[in-house]
Design a protein around this motif. Structure first.
Motif, PDB file in Angstrom:
ATOM      1  N   PRO A   1     -11.274   7.367  16.569  1.00 54.20           N
ATOM      2  CA  PRO A   1     -11.406   7.664  15.135  1.00 54.20           C
ATOM      3  C   PRO A   1     -10.044   7.844  14.488  1.00 54.20           C
ATOM      4  CG  PRO A   1     -11.965   9.594  16.449  1.00 54.20           C
ATOM      5  CD  PRO A   1     -11.820   8.450  17.413  1.00 54.20           C
ATOM      6  N   LYS A   2      -9.960   7.480  13.220  1.00 54.12           N
ATOM      7  CA  LYS A   2      -8.695   7.559  12.502  1.00 54.12           C
ATOM      8  C   LYS A   2      -8.325   9.008  12.180  1.00 54.12           C
ATOM      9  CE  LYS A   2      -7.898   3.133  12.304  1.00 54.12           C
ATOM     10  NZ  LYS A   2      -6.748   2.536  13.037  1.00 54.12           N
ATOM     11  N   PHE A   3      -7.061   9.301  12.414  1.00 54.60           N
ATOM     12  CA  PHE A   3      -6.489  10.615  12.090  1.00 54.60           C
ATOM     13  C   PHE A   3      -5.738  10.484  10.769  1.00 54.60           C
ATOM     14  CE2 PHE A   3      -2.803  13.331  11.892  1.00 54.60           C
ATOM     15  CZ  PHE A   3      -3.240  14.564  12.348  1.00 54.60           C
ATOM     16  N   ALA A   4      -5.840  11.477   9.902  1.00 54.55           N
ATOM     17  CA  ALA A   4      -5.145  11.383   8.613  1.00 54.55           C
ATOM     18  C   ALA A   4      -4.734  12.762   8.106  1.00 54.55           C
ATOM     19  CB  ALA A   4      -6.022  10.698   7.574  1.00 54.55           C
ATOM     20  N   PHE A   5      -3.525  12.827   7.547  1.00 54.13           N
ATOM     21  CA  PHE A   5      -3.085  13.981   6.770  1.00 54.13           C
ATOM     22  C   PHE A   5      -3.489  13.744   5.324  1.00 54.13           C
ATOM     23  CE2 PHE A   5      -0.008  14.561  10.264  1.00 54.13           C
ATOM     24  CZ  PHE A   5      -0.061  15.938  10.424  1.00 54.13           C
ATOM     25  N   HIS A   6      -4.094  14.735   4.706  1.00 54.46           N
ATOM     26  CA  HIS A   6      -4.457  14.657   3.294  1.00 54.46           C
ATOM     27  C   HIS A   6      -3.541  15.592   2.513  1.00 54.46           C
ATOM     28  CE1 HIS A   6      -8.398  12.534   3.859  1.00 54.46           C
ATOM     29  NE2 HIS A   6      -8.169  12.965   5.096  1.00 54.46           N
ATOM     30  N   PHE A   7      -2.943  15.072   1.446  1.00 54.88           N
ATOM     31  CA  PHE A   7      -2.031  15.860   0.632  1.00 54.88           C
ATOM     32  C   PHE A   7      -2.742  16.383  -0.607  1.00 54.88           C
ATOM     33  CE2 PHE A   7       0.608  12.876   3.055  1.00 54.88           C
ATOM     34  CZ  PHE A   7       1.438  13.779   3.707  1.00 54.88           C
ATOM     35  N   ALA A   8      -2.207  17.469  -1.145  1.00 57.22           N
ATOM     36  CA  ALA A   8      -2.870  18.176  -2.231  1.00 57.22           C
ATOM     37  C   ALA A   8      -3.033  17.328  -3.485  1.00 57.22           C
ATOM     38  CB  ALA A   8      -2.104  19.463  -2.558  1.00 57.22           C
ATOM     39  N   ASP A   9      -2.154  16.334  -3.665  1.00 58.41           N
ATOM     40  CA  ASP A   9      -2.233  15.511  -4.878  1.00 58.41           C
ATOM     41  C   ASP A   9      -3.012  14.218  -4.654  1.00 58.41           C
ATOM     42  OD1 ASP A   9      -0.346  14.413  -3.214  1.00 58.41           O
ATOM     43  OD2 ASP A   9       1.346  14.797  -4.547  1.00 58.41           O
ATOM     44  N   GLY A  10      -3.733  14.127  -3.547  1.00 51.31           N
ATOM     45  CA  GLY A  10      -4.613  12.990  -3.313  1.00 51.31           C
ATOM     46  C   GLY A  10      -4.096  11.924  -2.371  1.00 51.31           C
TER      47      GLY A  10
ATOM     48  N   ASN B   1       0.828  -1.208   0.000  1.00 50.18           N
ATOM     49  CA  ASN B   1       0.000   0.000   0.000  1.00 50.18           C
ATOM     50  C   ASN B   1       0.866   1.264   0.000  1.00 50.18           C
ATOM     51  OD1 ASN B   1      -2.242   1.659   0.124  1.00 50.18           O
ATOM     52  ND2 ASN B   1      -2.399   1.510   2.353  1.00 50.18           N
ATOM     53  N   VAL B   2       1.507   1.523  -1.138  1.00 55.19           N
ATOM     54  CA  VAL B   2       2.433   2.655  -1.254  1.00 55.19           C
ATOM     55  C   VAL B   2       1.702   3.873  -1.790  1.00 55.19           C
ATOM     56  CG1 VAL B   2       4.586   3.470  -2.245  1.00 55.19           C
ATOM     57  CG2 VAL B   2       4.291   1.039  -1.744  1.00 55.19           C
ATOM     58  N   GLN B   3       1.978   5.026  -1.192  1.00 57.57           N
ATOM     59  CA  GLN B   3       1.451   6.288  -1.690  1.00 57.57           C
ATOM     60  C   GLN B   3       2.608   7.257  -1.876  1.00 57.57           C
ATOM     61  OE1 GLN B   3      -2.481   7.626  -0.074  1.00 57.57           O
ATOM     62  NE2 GLN B   3      -1.993   6.192   1.572  1.00 57.57           N
ATOM     63  N   TYR B   4       2.432   8.179  -2.811  1.00 59.45           N
ATOM     64  CA  TYR B   4       3.454   9.185  -3.088  1.00 59.45           C
ATOM     65  C   TYR B   4       2.836  10.575  -3.051  1.00 59.45           C
ATOM     66  CZ  TYR B   4       6.397   5.364  -4.802  1.00 59.45           C
ATOM     67  OH  TYR B   4       7.143   4.214  -4.904  1.00 59.45           O
ATOM     68  N   THR B   5       3.622  11.509  -2.582  1.00 54.80           N
ATOM     69  CA  THR B   5       3.218  12.907  -2.653  1.00 54.80           C
ATOM     70  C   THR B   5       4.433  13.750  -3.005  1.00 54.80           C
ATOM     71  OG1 THR B   5       1.978  14.667  -1.526  1.00 54.80           O
ATOM     72  CG2 THR B   5       3.623  13.489  -0.217  1.00 54.80           C
ATOM     73  N   LYS B   6       4.175  14.916  -3.522  1.00 58.37           N
ATOM     74  CA  LYS B   6       5.250  15.770  -4.025  1.00 58.37           C
ATOM     75  C   LYS B   6       6.090  16.350  -2.890  1.00 58.37           C
ATOM     76  CE  LYS B   6       6.039  19.795  -7.036  1.00 58.37           C
ATOM     77  NZ  LYS B   6       5.360  20.844  -7.853  1.00 58.37           N
ATOM     78  N   LEU B   7       7.412  16.352  -3.091  1.00 60.19           N
ATOM     79  CA  LEU B   7       8.328  17.054  -2.193  1.00 60.19           C
ATOM     80  C   LEU B   7       8.543  18.462  -2.724  1.00 60.19           C
ATOM     81  CD1 LEU B   7      11.245  14.584  -1.294  1.00 60.19           C
ATOM     82  CD2 LEU B   7       9.602  15.609   0.288  1.00 60.19           C
ATOM     83  N   LEU B   8       8.340  19.448  -1.874  1.00 58.96           N
ATOM     84  CA  LEU B   8       8.560  20.834  -2.257  1.00 58.96           C
ATOM     85  C   LEU B   8       9.992  21.207  -1.885  1.00 58.96           C
ATOM     86  CD1 LEU B   8       5.170  22.299  -0.940  1.00 58.96           C
ATOM     87  CD2 LEU B   8       5.693  21.342  -3.203  1.00 58.96           C
ATOM     88  N   LEU B   9      10.939  20.739  -2.683  1.00 64.39           N
ATOM     89  CA  LEU B   9      12.358  20.937  -2.382  1.00 64.39           C
ATOM     90  C   LEU B   9      12.768  22.378  -2.651  1.00 64.39           C
ATOM     91  CD1 LEU B   9      13.776  17.633  -3.914  1.00 64.39           C
ATOM     92  CD2 LEU B   9      13.265  18.131  -1.513  1.00 64.39           C
TER      93      LEU B   9
ATOM     94  N   SER C   1      -3.266  19.397   2.288  1.00 63.55           N
ATOM     95  CA  SER C   1      -4.515  20.095   1.968  1.00 63.55           C
ATOM     96  C   SER C   1      -5.475  20.113   3.143  1.00 63.55           C
ATOM     97  CB  SER C   1      -5.201  19.455   0.757  1.00 63.55           C
ATOM     98  OG  SER C   1      -5.539  18.102   1.024  1.00 63.55           O
ATOM     99  N   GLY C   2      -5.285  19.212   4.113  1.00 61.09           N
ATOM    100  CA  GLY C   2      -6.170  19.194   5.261  1.00 61.09           C
ATOM    101  C   GLY C   2      -5.941  18.002   6.163  1.00 61.09           C
TER     102      GLY C   2
END
Length: 470
Positions: free
Chosen positions: A400-409, A301-309, A321-322
């Motif tokens: 309840p589950k806590f989650a970070f949501h990233f801008a790219d989904g 279950n791999v997910q990727y999000t953008k690094l703002l280098l 994003s939230g």
């Protein structure tokens, strides 16, 4: 943590020159690994003694360090340019470096075993994704009077040690923003640095180049020549207790991370075991693709999000994003996540807890307090957490589950124990700390635990997946 003058943490050397991995040729088959050493690991026996702490006392110290670190991160907000070099080195293996927790020494960070010089001398350095220089406590030019202390790098005994002259272009230009000392009494005088901290701790030394020996995953060793290191000749204060120096893993021109990663596929990764794991559990800091070591690879279950280098140098920023709790998005003003509006979020191995800017912290705490309100609240005894409760009858499945949501989904959903944490017997606390606003939010190493994190500097993305890290 402690703070530099003008700003830095533990060993944050802020560099204003940019670095970019575009154009590199990534053709490497296997990674290099550095073991992540747990705080109780027998390998730490023989380090400087530390008074025995209760679990709550340890968390109090971690929070003090985290808050100081956040002040430093919030202060340093600037822009870089970009430059990069092509590297066509092809390797049959990757770097694997043992990495151990340093929590018993109050750092809230992880130690990495690093071998410096020819012949190699071994040290425990703090692995810090916010630091821009690798430095080690060292002695130079003292000949037979250097002594035999094993926790010091004896530079005179290394045939590959080369101080950077203060009159050189490297010193005057390349290291100009790395807290370089302006003093240069003669052209051959080493290029010096001086760091001071708000707690009174000081590190003084000079820049040099030397060889770093690393273990490869094919069983061989490799020498990384002409690596920039800091030879710290004196320190004052308690800021470096338990460590021999720092391994710079930040995103900048001269960090160990950028130098090693560009030789091994442009990637580095780590997997942090639970901070309460038994003493015999450890892991590795890996440079490379890890294709032949599936238990340390991003699988499933791999997910990727953008690094703002380069956006919040030298940190690894991500676009949040939230936040949701129990599947419901919280009402958090978008500016909290916007770097251009004074907000933003970074992933940091050197901060223990997760710090949220006030507009995000308040709704998160309100939602989680409601979720655990059935348990008896414990009055704070001057502890570091705002909300703690009696966990005698605690049922994790009801949280309840806590989650970070990233801008790219992408969505990062840590285990409950990473945000409702054990701080003492029968005592759990909501593991968040408020951060000033405007300011940077930080995903700390406790929140990151039990996940494998792969920083792909070439493709500007970070991948993450649940893992036991063993």
């Amino acid at each position: 943590m402690i703070e530099w003058r003008p700003i830095s943490l533990l060993v944050i050397f802020f560099l204003s020159v940019g670095f970019d991995f575009h154009g590199f040729l990534f053709t490497h088959a296997n990674p290099i690994r550095l073991e992540l050493i747990h705080r109780d690991n027998p390998l730490l026996i023989g380090q400087l003694p530390r008074p025995k702490q209760t679990q709550l006392e340890r968390f109090k110290e971690l929070v003090r360090n985290d808050i100081t670190r956040h002040r430093i991160i919030s202060y340093k907000r600037g822009q870089w340019g970009a430059s990069g070099r092509r590297n066509d080195l092809e390797l049959e293996a990757s770097i694997e470096m043992p990495m151990h927790s340093g929590a018993d020494f109050g750092t809230g960070q992880y130690f990495v075993e690093v071998k410096v010089g020819k012949p190699a001398q071994q040290f425990l350095l703090i692995a810090d994704t916010a630091s821009e220089l690798m430095w080690v406590n060292c002695r130079h030019g003292c000949g037979n009077k250097c002594g035999t202390h094993k926790r010091l790098f004896h530079a005179d005994r290394s045939s590959s040690f080369r101080p950077v002259p203060c009159a050189s272009e490297m010193c005057k230009v390349g290291l100009a923003d790395l807290f370089r000392s302006p003093k240069c009494p003669s052209p051959s005088t080493p290029c010096g640095y001086e760091f001071s901290y708000v707690d009174g701790s000081v590190a003084l030394g000079f820049f040099a180049n030397d060889t770093i020996t690393v273990n490869l995953t094919n069983g061989r060793k490799m020498m990384l020549d002409n690596m920039l290191i800091g030879c710290t000749e004196s320190t004052k204060g308690q800021g470096f207790l338990g460590a021999d120096g720092v391994l710079g893993l930040g995103y900048a021109n001269y960090t160990f991370a950028t130098t090693a990663a560009k030789k091994f596929g442009g990637k580095f990764s780590y997997c942090l075991v639970d901070h309460l794991s038994p003493k015999n559990i450890s892991n590795y800091l890996v440079f490379g693709g890890e294709r032949n070591h599936s238990k340390h690879s991003l699988v499933g279950n791999v997910q990727y999000t953008k690094l703002l280098l380069g956006v919040i140098p030298p940190f690894y920023a991500v676009s949040v994003s939230g936040i949701s709790i129990g599947g419901k998005m919280l009402n958090i003003t978008p500016s909290v996540w916007d770097v251009n509006a004074g907000g933003g979020t970074i992933i940091d191995s050197g901060t223990s807890l997760t710090l949220l800017a006030e507009p995000a912290y308040t709704p998160v705490m309100m939602a989680l307090e409601l979720a655990v309100s059935a348990y008896d609240r414990l009055v704070s005894d001057d502890g570091p957490f705002e909300y703690c409760f009696d966990s005698t009858k605690f049922n994790e499945s009801l949280v309840p589950k806590f989650a970070f949501h990233f801008a790219d989904g992408a969505r990062f959903e840590p285990p409950v124990k990473s945000y409702i944490i054990d701080v003492a017997p029968q005592r759990k606390c909501l593991g968040f700390v408020p951060a000033s606003w405007p300011g940077t939010s930080i995903i700390g190493n406790i929140m990151q635990q039990n996940h494998l994190w792969e920083f792909d500097l070439g493709c500007h993305k970070v991948g993450f997946a649940p893992s036991s890290c063993t």
